[in-house]
Design an enzyme around this catalytic site. Structure first.
Site, PDB file in Angstrom:
ATOM      1  N   HIS A 239     -36.953  21.532 -41.172  1.00 21.98           N
ATOM      2  CA  HIS A 239     -37.197  21.358 -42.610  1.00 21.98           C
ATOM      3  C   HIS A 239     -36.421  22.407 -43.414  1.00 21.98           C
ATOM      4  CE1 HIS A 239     -39.776  20.326 -46.150  1.00 21.98           C
ATOM      5  NE2 HIS A 239     -39.530  21.593 -46.456  1.00 21.98           N
ATOM      6  N   GLU A 240     -36.577  23.671 -43.019  1.00 20.30           N
ATOM      7  CA  GLU A 240     -35.910  24.734 -43.796  1.00 20.30           C
ATOM      8  C   GLU A 240     -34.395  24.603 -43.665  1.00 20.30           C
ATOM      9  OE1 GLU A 240     -37.940  26.002 -45.736  1.00 20.30           O
ATOM     10  OE2 GLU A 240     -39.742  25.472 -44.607  1.00 20.30           O
TER      11      GLU A 240
ATOM     12  N   MET B 261     -39.661  29.672 -45.777  1.00 21.89           N
ATOM     13  CA  MET B 261     -38.925  29.601 -47.047  1.00 21.89           C
ATOM     14  C   MET B 261     -37.432  29.517 -46.777  1.00 21.89           C
ATOM     15  SD  MET B 261     -38.965  29.537 -50.292  1.00 21.89           S
ATOM     16  CE  MET B 261     -37.419  29.333 -51.152  1.00 21.89           C
ATOM     17  N   GLU B 262     -36.796  28.590 -47.490  1.00 21.91           N
ATOM     18  CA  GLU B 262     -35.406  28.207 -47.196  1.00 21.91           C
ATOM     19  C   GLU B 262     -34.347  29.057 -47.889  1.00 21.91           C
ATOM     20  OE1 GLU B 262     -37.585  26.360 -49.089  1.00 21.91           O
ATOM     21  OE2 GLU B 262     -36.568  25.388 -50.770  1.00 21.91           O
ATOM     22  N   ASN B 263     -34.607  30.341 -48.189  1.00 22.19           N
ATOM     23  CA  ASN B 263     -33.616  31.189 -48.860  1.00 22.19           C
ATOM     24  C   ASN B 263     -32.228  30.974 -48.262  1.00 22.19           C
ATOM     25  OD1 ASN B 263     -35.965  32.647 -49.992  1.00 22.19           O
ATOM     26  ND2 ASN B 263     -36.168  33.294 -47.865  1.00 22.19           N
TER      27      ASN B 263
ATOM     28  N   GLY C 141     -45.700  28.319 -44.926  1.00 21.75           N
ATOM     29  CA  GLY C 141     -45.083  28.099 -43.616  1.00 21.75           C
ATOM     30  C   GLY C 141     -43.752  28.824 -43.461  1.00 21.75           C
TER      31      GLY C 141
ATOM     32  N   HIS D 183     -33.054  21.946 -45.947  1.00 23.43           N
ATOM     33  CA  HIS D 183     -33.012  22.354 -47.351  1.00 23.43           C
ATOM     34  C   HIS D 183     -31.636  22.898 -47.748  1.00 23.43           C
ATOM     35  CE1 HIS D 183     -36.805  21.800 -49.320  1.00 23.43           C
ATOM     36  NE2 HIS D 183     -37.508  22.574 -48.538  1.00 23.43           N
TER      37      HIS D 183
ATOM     38  N   GLU E 108     -39.711  31.844 -54.442  1.00 19.96           N
ATOM     39  CA  GLU E 108     -40.079  30.529 -54.964  1.00 19.96           C
ATOM     40  C   GLU E 108     -41.596  30.509 -55.210  1.00 19.96           C
ATOM     41  OE1 GLU E 108     -39.140  27.141 -52.509  1.00 19.96           O
ATOM     42  OE2 GLU E 108     -39.656  25.745 -54.106  1.00 19.96           O
TER      43      GLU E 108
HETATM   44  N1  B3K Z   1     -39.934  25.859 -50.462  1.00 20.60           N
HETATM   45  C1  B3K Z   1     -40.938  26.570 -49.720  1.00 20.60           C
HETATM   46  C2  B3K Z   1     -42.274  26.597 -50.344  1.00 20.60           C
HETATM   47  C3  B3K Z   1     -42.427  27.558 -51.439  1.00 20.60           C
HETATM   48  C4  B3K Z   1     -43.855  27.639 -51.882  1.00 20.60           C
HETATM   49  C5  B3K Z   1     -44.024  28.492 -53.081  1.00 20.60           C
HETATM   50  N2  B3K Z   1     -45.414  28.711 -53.396  1.00 20.60           N
HETATM   51  C6  B3K Z   1     -41.057  26.068 -48.327  1.00 20.60           C
HETATM   52  C7  B3K Z   1     -40.615  24.686 -48.077  1.00 20.60           C
HETATM   53  O1  B3K Z   1     -41.115  23.732 -48.612  1.00 20.60           O
HETATM   54  O2  B3K Z   1     -39.708  24.523 -47.320  1.00 20.60           O
HETATM   55 ZN    ZN Z   2     -39.545  22.415 -48.271  1.00 19.70          ZN
END
Ligand code: B3K
Ligand code: ZN
Length: 866
Positions: free
Chosen positions: A295-296, A261-263, A259, A299, A119
């Site tokens: 948070h993740e 990433m929600e893969n 911080g 998502h 992302e």
């Molecule tokens: N979605 C990611 C952040 C991605 C940042 C890309 N530069 C983390 C988050 O907001 O949960």
């Molecule tokens: Zn987020």
């Protein structure tokens, strides 16, 4: 350099889509081979060529339905394949160099770990693809890698098969049954310690939980795993949302740009937001771990199951998910301290962004580099907008709207308008006007004024709304603002206006001017506005210092009580700044003394009330600022506060000693209160022994750090001694040492630049590690007021020199760190010139990244054309 911005209005549905993806990775540090087989189909009737995004890739093979492609063109940003059938299989073989990838975007190798970050647009650095969030495909991923050094090889979804090869490699096949956009793809390979658990969902499904951390750090992962289970349960209970795959994996890595990433099914985390134990992590770290883990996880529904149609809609998932994690944290800890924390972020950072050249609506209209738009505006103001809907709809209405949103859009890539429309279905009020929050940038300013008519015994309260032009928009219109408000009379009794409001204590301010009257209730009516920070606005009012104290005493809303003290401090600091400290007279000091004395048992609000507004917050209600005068005024007031309250502060310090460390709310509140007080007392000469005693007796990082911070404000020799002893204990633990780096970098001392040079030479410093860079350079630029703003411009020059280097390796991190330099608009004109001179130096660099170019060019253009 001229770079073309993309515009939200230019959105077009994709000409082709991809339904299935089979990826095959053969991992090697400088030559990883990626074979991608895509099922592609034309969308609609047209005869256009297929364009795929791709950057920094070596193309080795390209075939359409099994035959080598002939008719294609390659550029630096993509691949055009001409004359393709309506549906076909595309096979692409590319090679990438993970070891050489210092930008930490795409596939990179650091500390022996292969890791991806896709992302927003990083997947195109792994293979050629339709790298946009509205192309959703099912992925299978095969990974082959060295068995000895990469025993763990992970990708999204469920593991299907695995095996070993004769050459010392092994392989594994993963399958993710949920169609997803490429930005949610992830791969991790390395050698980790593992923590496992299971979670049984509300419908009885068992989910395997797996947490991967650096070797030797297993015990520091336990809190994160427990937090994950709390988040999973909370989302079921609050929103009825259950996890969908059989396995949920979290990997903590040391080199990460942000911080976490929600893969899908495979979250990748900055180890800072996973690892925590009492020795190495503060209460705040524990809080952050729980909140980022949640948070993740959240998502998975708000972001993954329902994703964004295009990147302009980022707040659709981020604003909503931040709001959800805020609600969760508030339920897990306490509403008041959470709300104060959130408001501090808004007032310190988001208001500053809105006043700067980077001002943008929560749904931006124009973007050069998407990574620049993961901002406090999109995230935190975005969450405030969701919160306002929550206020307007109520808990049940909001839940009904969310249910409808998932009913309509599960499995789709949608827009912010789609979200509002689902919410609209759950309410009688027309959200049409409210939706302007999505398109209008800037911080609305509300001014509250009173007039008393003796003849009719009527107080008129007038609230005016002003939306000033911002860097990106000149035309503004009134917004729909839910204003929580209560009214208190001279005796502290609550009174109500002659007019009906939207609800108890909730007034809708949706025009330039809104008035309320109070008849027959006397002249002394104190309005307490913006309860619970019910809207992301700035509020000024005609309240007197005595009325702020009156508000603290009688308001029902706890946030308003805290805010009243903050407003009073702001007023007092202004008197010092205007060289009239005596205006802060005996009545005010006495009033403050009594307010604190009356609140000795209210540890939580007391701890927060004793925090003097930050320099950054003070800047948001001032212009043409003389930095050193304001900083000095703030310090002088804070010192006077410590002197005036000294005996009470000592009482509070003693009363809030805690037993053996435990991360639980009551202890957290006590430690917070105690350390805030120590910070105030540190300004007094006699505090040295207390600081040393706390440092030596501490059984946890919160108190240790509290003592170090206090020492930083007390005296440099003490500070250096304690810092040396801290370094001896933690020198081989980079994550803990970041706190040490940061304390050094924020120390206000004449030789700070020499200190920074020493820090950069420290064996644990690495320019390639974003956490280290943020700890040293970020802390300095964001929080070392005297050093960064040195009158000779040396602080600005230091940052610029550093960014010119860093930008060549890691543009994303460089672009974050340039922020303080772009926010020149608050300061006096000589200072503005010094700052702009350095911005101009950056712009002269012909190899500047898109990331820095966008922010720097905007910052320099701002003000010239208006
Ligand atoms: N979605 C990611 C952040 C991605 C940042 C890309 N530069 C983390 C988050 O907001 O949960
Ligand atoms: Zn987020």
């Amino acid at each position: 350099m001229t770079l073309v911005a993309k515009r939200r209005d230019d959105y077009r549905a994709p000409d082709f889509t991809i339904t299935d993806v089979a990826l095959d990775f053969v991992l090697a540090p400088d030559s990883t081979r990626v074979t991608s087989e895509l099922k592609v189909s034309r969308q609609g009737s047209h005869s256009k060529s297929l364009y795929l995004d791709g950057e920094q890739l070596t193309l080795l093979e390209l075939s359409v339905d099994g035959s080598a492609a002939q008719d294609y063109q390659q550029t630096e940003s993509g691949l055009t394949i001409n004359n393709v059938p309506d549906t076909f299989t595309l096979r692409i073989v590319t090679e990438v160099n993970p070891a050489d990838n210092k930008a930490l975007e795409g596939l990179y190798l650091s500390n022996g770990v292969y890791c991806t970050q896709c992302e927003a647009e990083g997947f195109r650095r792994i293979t050629y693809y339709l790298d946009r969030p509205d192309v959703l495909a099912k992925f299978t991923v095969k990974i082959t890698g060295d068995k000895a050094s990469l025993p763990t090889m992970l990708a999204n979804g469920n593991p299907l098969e695995s095996g070993a090869n004769d050459d010392g490699t092994h392989w594994i096949l993963w399958q993710d049954p949920f169609p997803k956009p490429a930005y949610l793809f992830a791969l991790v390979a390395g050698d980790f310690d593992q923590l496992t658990d299971t979670f049984t969902t509300q419908s009885g499904k068992s989910v395997a939980l797996e947490l991967y951390v650096d070797k030797g750090k297993r015990s520091r992962g336990e809190f994160a795993l427990e937090a994950l289970k709390r988040a999973m349960r909370w989302d079921e209970e609050t929103f009825g949302l259950e996890y969908d795959l059989d396995i949920y994996m979290i990997v903590a890595v040391d080199f990460f740009n942000m911080g976490a990433m929600e893969n899908k099914g495979l979250n990748v985390f900055n180890s800072k937001f996973v690892l925590a134990d009492q020795d190495s992590a503060t209460d705040e770290d524990f809080f952050n771990v729980e909140s980022v883990i949640a948070h993740e996880y959240f998502h998975n529904w708000t972001g993954n199951r329902v994703t964004c149609r295009d990147w302009f809609q980022l707040s659709l998932k981020e604003g909503l998910t931040v709001f959800r994690d805020q609600q969760f944290s508030s339920d897990m800890t306490s509403p008041l301290s959470n709300r104060i924390k959130q408001v501090r972020v808004m007032r310190e950072h988001q208001f500053a962004e809105d006043a700067s050249a980077m001002s943008h609506p929560i749904r931006p209209d124009e973007v050069i580099e998407m990574n620049n738009f993961y901002t406090v505006t999109v995230y935190d103001k975005g969450a405030e907008v969701i919160r306002m809907m929550h206020t307007l709809l109520g808990v049940d209405g909001f839940r009904a709207g969310m249910d409808e949103y998932f009913r309509r859009h599960d499995g789709q890539a949608v827009t912010c308008d789609d979200f509002v429309s689902a919410m609209q279905s759950a309410t009688d009020i027309d959200l049409g006007h409210f939706a302007r929050w999505y398109s209008q940038s800037g911080t609305p300013q509300l001014a509250l004024a009173r007039a008393y008519n003796e003849q009719t015994d009527t107080v008129t309260v007038t609230i005016t709304q002003r939306n000033a032009p911002t860097a990106d928009q000149t035309e503004k219109a009134a917004l729909f603002i839910p204003l929580q408000i209560e009214f208190i009379d001279a005796t502290g009794q609550h009174v109500t206006p002659d007019q009906a409001m939207y609800a108890d204590n909730l007034l809708i301010v949706d025009k330039d001017t809104t008035t309320l009257t109070f008849t027959g209730k006397g002249s002394a009516i104190t309005p307490v506005a913006l309860g619970n920070f019910s809207a992301p606005v700035k509020l000024t009012s005609d309240l007197t210092p005595a009325e702020w104290l009156h508000t603290f005493r009688f308001a029902n809303d706890a946030f308003s009580r805290w805010d009243a003290i903050q407003q009073l401090y702001n007023w007092c600091i202004e008197q010092y700044y205007q060289q009239q400290p005596h205006a802060v007279d005996e009545n005010i000091w006495q009033g403050l003394y009594q307010a604190v004395e009356a609140s000795l048992q209210e540890t939580e609000i007391l701890g927060e009330c004793l925090v003097v507004p930050s320099f950054e917050t003070l800047c948001q209600s001032r212009s043409n600022i003389d930095v050193h005068a304001l900083n000095t005024a703030r310090k002088a007031f804070s010192e006077a506060l410590a002197e005036q309250l000294a005996d009470l502060l000592l009482t509070i310090y003693q009363a809030n000693q805690t037993d053996a460390y435990d991360y639980q709310p009551e202890q957290v509140r006590a430690r917070r209160c105690k350390n805030v007080v120590l910070g105030l007392l540190a300004q007094l000469p006699e505090c040295k022994d207390r600081i040393i005693a706390q440092f030596e007796a501490s059984d946890n990082m919160t108190d240790t750090l509290g003592a170090l911070k206090a020492a930083q404000h007390h005296d440099l020799v003490l500070f250096s001694n304690l810092m040396n002893s801290f370094e001896q204990r933690w020198h081989d633990d980079p994550l803990v040492l970041d706190k040490w780096f940061s304390l050094h970098a924020t120390c206000e001392r004449g030789d700070i630049l020499a200190q920074l040079t020493l820090l950069r030479q420290h064996p644990q410093f690495s320019q390639q590690n974003p956490n280290r860079v943020r700890a040293v350079v970020g802390s300095f630029a964001f929080y070392n007021t005297t050093g960064f703003h040195a009158d000779d411009g040396s602080g600005y020059r230091f940052l610029t020199d550093y960014l010119l280097e860093l930008d060549k390796q890691n543009p994303q991190v460089a672009s974050r760190l340039v922020t303080p330099l772009t926010q020149w608009q608050h300061y006096s004109s000589t200072r503005q010139d010094l700052m702009k001179r350095q911005l101009a130096r950056l712009l002269e660099d012909s190899g500047l990244s898109k990331d820095l170019y966008e922010k720097v060019s905007k910052a320099l253009a701002y003000g010239n054309d208006c």
